[in-house]
Design a protein around this motif. Sequence first.
Motif, PDB file in Angstrom:
ATOM      1  N   LEU A  60       0.838  -1.198   0.000  1.00  0.00           N
ATOM      2  CA  LEU A  60       0.000   0.000   0.000  1.00  0.00           C
ATOM      3  C   LEU A  60       0.873   1.247   0.000  1.00  0.00           C
ATOM      4  N   PRO A  61       0.332   2.313  -0.567  1.00  0.00           N
ATOM      5  CA  PRO A  61       1.055   3.582  -0.491  1.00  0.00           C
ATOM      6  C   PRO A  61       1.125   4.026   0.962  1.00  0.00           C
ATOM      7  N   GLY A  62       2.163   4.783   1.305  1.00  0.00           N
ATOM      8  CA  GLY A  62       2.300   5.241   2.686  1.00  0.00           C
ATOM      9  C   GLY A  62       1.358   6.395   2.962  1.00  0.00           C
ATOM     10  N   GLY A  63       1.416   6.889   4.181  1.00  0.00           N
ATOM     11  CA  GLY A  63       0.660   8.084   4.529  1.00  0.00           C
ATOM     12  C   GLY A  63      -0.807   7.825   4.733  1.00  0.00           C
ATOM     13  N   LEU A  64      -1.559   8.902   4.691  1.00  0.00           N
ATOM     14  CA  LEU A  64      -2.982   8.855   4.987  1.00  0.00           C
ATOM     15  C   LEU A  64      -3.735   7.886   4.078  1.00  0.00           C
ATOM     16  N   LEU A  65      -3.463   7.974   2.759  1.00  0.00           N
ATOM     17  CA  LEU A  65      -4.200   7.133   1.815  1.00  0.00           C
ATOM     18  C   LEU A  65      -4.016   5.658   2.148  1.00  0.00           C
ATOM     19  N   GLY A  66      -2.758   5.252   2.323  1.00  0.00           N
ATOM     20  CA  GLY A  66      -2.480   3.854   2.619  1.00  0.00           C
ATOM     21  C   GLY A  66      -3.098   3.423   3.929  1.00  0.00           C
ATOM     22  N   ALA A  67      -3.045   4.317   4.929  1.00  0.00           N
ATOM     23  CA  ALA A  67      -3.609   3.973   6.240  1.00  0.00           C
ATOM     24  C   ALA A  67      -5.093   3.705   6.122  1.00  0.00           C
ATOM     25  N   VAL A  68      -5.787   4.559   5.360  1.00  0.00           N
ATOM     26  CA  VAL A  68      -7.231   4.386   5.220  1.00  0.00           C
ATOM     27  C   VAL A  68      -7.537   3.103   4.446  1.00  0.00           C
ATOM     28  N   VAL A  69      -6.788   2.847   3.381  1.00  0.00           N
ATOM     29  CA  VAL A  69      -7.036   1.630   2.604  1.00  0.00           C
ATOM     30  C   VAL A  69      -6.837   0.402   3.485  1.00  0.00           C
ATOM     31  N   ALA A  70      -5.729   0.397   4.242  1.00  0.00           N
ATOM     32  CA  ALA A  70      -5.439  -0.761   5.090  1.00  0.00           C
ATOM     33  C   ALA A  70      -6.549  -0.961   6.109  1.00  0.00           C
ATOM     34  N   LYS A  71      -6.985   0.128   6.721  1.00  0.00           N
ATOM     35  CA  LYS A  71      -8.032   0.021   7.738  1.00  0.00           C
ATOM     36  C   LYS A  71      -9.325  -0.485   7.118  1.00  0.00           C
ATOM     37  N   GLU A  72      -9.689   0.067   5.953  1.00  0.00           N
ATOM     38  CA  GLU A  72     -10.946  -0.339   5.311  1.00  0.00           C
ATOM     39  C   GLU A  72     -10.920  -1.822   4.942  1.00  0.00           C
ATOM     40  N   LEU A  73      -9.785  -2.280   4.423  1.00  0.00           N
ATOM     41  CA  LEU A  73      -9.707  -3.687   4.041  1.00  0.00           C
ATOM     42  C   LEU A  73      -9.818  -4.582   5.270  1.00  0.00           C
ATOM     43  N   LYS A  74      -9.201  -4.156   6.383  1.00  0.00           N
ATOM     44  CA  LYS A  74      -9.312  -4.948   7.618  1.00  0.00           C
ATOM     45  C   LYS A  74     -10.754  -4.962   8.089  1.00  0.00           C
ATOM     46  N   TYR A  75     -11.398  -3.812   7.983  1.00  0.00           N
ATOM     47  CA  TYR A  75     -12.786  -3.733   8.445  1.00  0.00           C
ATOM     48  C   TYR A  75     -13.700  -4.602   7.590  1.00  0.00           C
ATOM     49  N   ALA A  76     -13.442  -4.656   6.300  1.00  0.00           N
ATOM     50  CA  ALA A  76     -14.283  -5.484   5.435  1.00  0.00           C
ATOM     51  C   ALA A  76     -14.201  -6.933   5.882  1.00  0.00           C
ATOM     52  N   ARG A  77     -13.051  -7.334   6.425  1.00  0.00           N
ATOM     53  CA  ARG A  77     -12.869  -8.716   6.886  1.00  0.00           C
ATOM     54  C   ARG A  77     -13.399  -8.925   8.280  1.00  0.00           C
ATOM     55  N   ARG A  78     -13.130  -7.958   9.183  1.00  0.00           N
ATOM     56  CA  ARG A  78     -13.328  -8.243  10.604  1.00  0.00           C
ATOM     57  C   ARG A  78     -14.634  -7.718  11.173  1.00  0.00           C
ATOM     58  N   GLU A  79     -15.169  -6.686  10.586  1.00  0.00           N
ATOM     59  CA  GLU A  79     -16.364  -6.073  11.171  1.00  0.00           C
ATOM     60  C   GLU A  79     -17.594  -6.777  10.618  1.00  0.00           C
ATOM     61  N   PRO A  80     -18.413  -7.399  11.494  1.00  0.00           N
ATOM     62  CA  PRO A  80     -19.532  -8.189  10.967  1.00  0.00           C
ATOM     63  C   PRO A  80     -20.475  -7.375  10.085  1.00  0.00           C
ATOM     64  N   ARG A  81     -20.690  -6.095  10.443  1.00  0.00           N
ATOM     65  CA  ARG A  81     -21.614  -5.319   9.617  1.00  0.00           C
ATOM     66  C   ARG A  81     -21.059  -5.129   8.216  1.00  0.00           C
ATOM     67  N   ARG A  99     -14.265   5.496  22.629  1.00  0.00           N
ATOM     68  CA  ARG A  99     -14.660   5.156  21.264  1.00  0.00           C
ATOM     69  C   ARG A  99     -13.402   5.015  20.419  1.00  0.00           C
ATOM     70  N   LEU A 100     -13.094   3.798  20.062  1.00  0.00           N
ATOM     71  CA  LEU A 100     -11.887   3.550  19.281  1.00  0.00           C
ATOM     72  C   LEU A 100     -12.256   2.676  18.097  1.00  0.00           C
ATOM     73  N   PHE A 101     -11.353   2.536  17.157  1.00  0.00           N
ATOM     74  CA  PHE A 101     -11.597   1.617  16.041  1.00  0.00           C
ATOM     75  C   PHE A 101     -11.495   0.193  16.578  1.00  0.00           C
ATOM     76  N   GLU A 102     -12.651  -0.372  16.873  1.00  0.00           N
ATOM     77  CA  GLU A 102     -12.724  -1.612  17.628  1.00  0.00           C
ATOM     78  C   GLU A 102     -12.111  -2.806  16.906  1.00  0.00           C
ATOM     79  N   ARG A 103     -12.169  -2.797  15.609  1.00  0.00           N
ATOM     80  CA  ARG A 103     -11.742  -3.996  14.877  1.00  0.00           C
ATOM     81  C   ARG A 103     -10.308  -3.902  14.389  1.00  0.00           C
ATOM     82  N   LEU A 104      -9.570  -2.953  14.917  1.00  0.00           N
ATOM     83  CA  LEU A 104      -8.135  -2.961  14.667  1.00  0.00           C
ATOM     84  C   LEU A 104      -7.473  -3.492  15.923  1.00  0.00           C
ATOM     85  N   SER A 105      -6.283  -4.069  15.783  1.00  0.00           N
ATOM     86  CA  SER A 105      -5.544  -4.450  16.973  1.00  0.00           C
ATOM     87  C   SER A 105      -4.936  -3.178  17.550  1.00  0.00           C
TER      88      SER A 105
END
Lengths: 518, 253
Positions: A277-298, B87-93
Motif C-alpha cells: 500500500l502507499p504510505g501516509g494517509l491514503l495507505g492507512a485508510v485503505v489498510a483500515k478499510e480492508l481490515k474492516y471489510a474482513r473483521r467487522e460483521p456489519r 470510542r476507538l476503532f474496535e476492529r483494529l488491533s
Amino acid sequence: MTWLFVRLKLSLLRGGLRGDAGRQVGFAFSVAAAFLAAVAGFGLLSLIRLAPYGVAVDLVSAAFAMFAAGWIVVPLMAFGLDETLDPARLALFPLTTRQLATGMLAASAAGPWPLASLAALCGGVVALAHGVGGVLLGVPAVILQFAFCLTASRLVTTALSGALRSRRGRDLLAVAAIFGVLLVQVPNLLLNRGLSGDPTRILAAAGEVLRWTPPGLAAHAIADGGLIGVAELIVVAMSVVVVAWLWIAALRYALVRPDSSNRGGASVRRSPTGRFLPGGLLGAVVAKELKYARREPRARVNWISAVFVSAVFMFSLRGPAGAAGTWAAVGPVCLAAVVIGLQAANSFGIDGRSLWMNAVAFSTPRDLRTDLAGRHLAMAVVAVPLLALASLAAALAAGNAAWALVAAPTAWGVLGVAVGIGSITSVTVPYTYPERLNAFAGAAPGQGGQAFAASFVTMLVTGVLVLPIVLPVLLGSGWWAVLAVPYGLAAAWAGRRVAAKIGSARFPELLAAVSRPT
Amino acid sequence: MADAVRTHGLFKRFGPQVAVGGVDLVVPKGSFAGLVGPNGAGKTTTLSMVTGLLRPDGGRIEIDGRDVWADPVAVKANIGVLPEGLRLFERLSGRELLMYGGQLRGIPLDEVVRRADELLRVMDLVEAQDKLVVDYSTGMRKKIGLAAALLHNPRVLFLDEPFEGVDPVSANTLTEVLRRYTASGSTVVFSSHVMDLVERLCDWVSVMNGGLVVAQGPIDEVRRGRSLNEAFLDLVGVRGNGEDGLSWLGAPA
C-alpha cells in the motif's frame, strides 16, 4: 405485577420517542406500517377462504408456521432493541420466576407489531371457520397460536441471550443470520428457473409435515370446529405450557449463570499486505478499510448481501437461452456494480463513533478527500476483480464469453459513478449503523429516513448519470465501453471533490450523525 | 506568553437545555490541569468543543493563542485527545490502531513504528498489541487511547475521564506517563470525578457546575487550606446533608 411490566414496556416506548421529531416520525411510520401489515395480513389470510378446503387448511397451516418462525427469528436479529427483552436487567428485583415470565410475556405482547400479528392471525378464522363451532374454536385457537409464537420466541432469545451478549456470539449470528435470509430465497430462485414441480404438490407436502405442529393443529382446529378441534386445541395449549415451562427454566438458568461475555479474544496476524500500500494517509485508510471489510460483521454482512443480490440479478435477469444480446451480460453486472457501490452511500457509518480519530486529525478538505479516496480504493480492490468475475460469468451465461470484455469496463465505470455520488450522500445525509446484532436494520432509531434517502438518491442519481455510458453499450455499440472507466474515474473524483468541500465544513455534524446511540 | 487553553463565553445548548452557558476556561502553559464538576456540569461538552469535535453555539476558543475553529490546521496538529466513552476503532488491533493514528497525522511510517513500539512497551501492552481493541479491558483501552493521543507528540493533551474504571496498576502507568509528559513543558487537561487524584496530580484546577466555571486557579488557591473535596462540595453547594428524611433507613424492619 403483569400490568406493571406492560406499563414499563409502554413507557420505554414513549421514552424512546421523547423530544426527537425524527424518532416520532419513525414511530408513526412504524405504527402505520404495522397497521397496514395487520390489514393486509388479515385480508390475505381471509382470502384463503376462496381456495378449495384442503388447500386452504394447508395454506393457513403454512401461514401460521411462518408467523411462529418469524417470531423466533426476528427478535434474534433485533436483540437489544427492546429493553424488556433482556432478563439480566431484571435480575436484581425480588420477582419470582413466574411473575417475571408472565410479565415479560405480557410486555412482549404490547406494541404495534405484536398487535398487528394478532390481527393478521385472526384472518385464519375467517379463512377456515365453517359454522358456529369453527368460530367458537377459532378465537381460542388464534389466541393460543399467538401465545405459542410469543413463548417460542421468548424461549429462543432467553436460551441464546448468554451467547448473544458475548461479542463473538453476536458476530457469528450477524453473519449466520444473513445466510438464513439467503436460504429463504433459494426456493424462489428455483421457482424462477422452472426446476420445481407442481406448487400444489409442494404445498400438500408442507401441509403434511406441518399438520402435527402446534401451528398446524391450531389451523386444523379452526377448520374442524368440532370435538376433534377441541382435542387439537388442548394439545396446542399443552405445547404452549411446555414451551413456557422450558422458557421459565431457561430464564431461571440465565439469571443465576455468570455473564460469560467478552473474555479473551485471539490475536490477529500482522498483515503483510501493508507493504503493497502507499504510505501516509491514503495507505492507512485503505489498510483500515480492508481490515474492516474482513473483521467487522456489519461490513461483512454488507459485502455478502451485495454479492448475493448481484447473484440473484444474474439468475433472474437471464433471458431465454439464445435470444439474448450484449445486454444480457452487461445489464446484471451493471446492477451488481450499483449494489456494491451503494455501500459507499454512507461511507462513515461503519466507523461510527470512532470517526473522532479522523475528526481531530483532519483540518483541510484535502484530508477528507484523501480519506474518501482511500475508502474508494479499498472498495475497488475487492469490487474490481469481483465485477470482472461476474462479467465473465454473465457473459458465459449469455452465450458469448467475449461480451465480458464489454461488461467488465462498463460495470467498473458504473461503480465509479456510484461511489462518487455515494461520497456526496455520505457527507450530506450520514446516518448511524446500529452497533448491535441487528444487521438488517439500516439505521439507528429515528434515522431510517436518512438511510432510505441516502441509498435511494444514490441509486437514482447514479442511474441517471450512467446513462451516457450504459445506454450505447446496451444498444449494441460495445466499443463505447472503453469510455466507461475514464468516465467512472472522473465521476468518482468529482464526487469526492464536492463531498470533501461540503464534509470538511460540517465534520462535527457528520461525526454526530454517525455516532448516535443505537 | 499565551495560555495553553483559553475560552471566552463558550456556549452550547441542546434543544431547550443549556449544557454550557458561557464558560471562560483558562489553563496556563505547562500545567497539569484538572477539570472537575458533578455529572451534567458540562465538562464533556466543553472538552468536545475545545478539541473541535462539537461546534459551539457561541464564544471563542484559543489553544496556544490560535482560534480552534478559525485556524484548525495549526491547532489540530498540536493537540491530543482522549474522548469519553472509549470510542476507538474496535476492529483494529492495538498496534494497528497506533499505526493508523500515526499515519493519519502524516508521520512517516518508520517513525510511527518506532514510537508505537515504545508506547506499547511503556503502556505495558506488548502482549496484547495484536489483539483486537474490542476485546480489551477498560484499563487497556484507556492506555491504548492515551498512546494514540500521544503518538504525534502534541503540545496540549485533553483527556475526558481517563481514570474512570481503570484498575490501580493501569492508573499508575497512566499517571507516570502523564507526569513525564508535563515535566517536559507540555500541558495536560483532564476531567475527573476523583478529587483525591486531582489533588495528587494537578497544579491547576477548574471547577465547573451547571454549565459554568465556578472557580479556577492554582490548586492551593482553590483549596484555601481545605481538602479539595471539601472545597468542591462548598463550591457546587451540597444538596441536602443527608440528615432529613430517610428515618426508616437502617431502622429495624
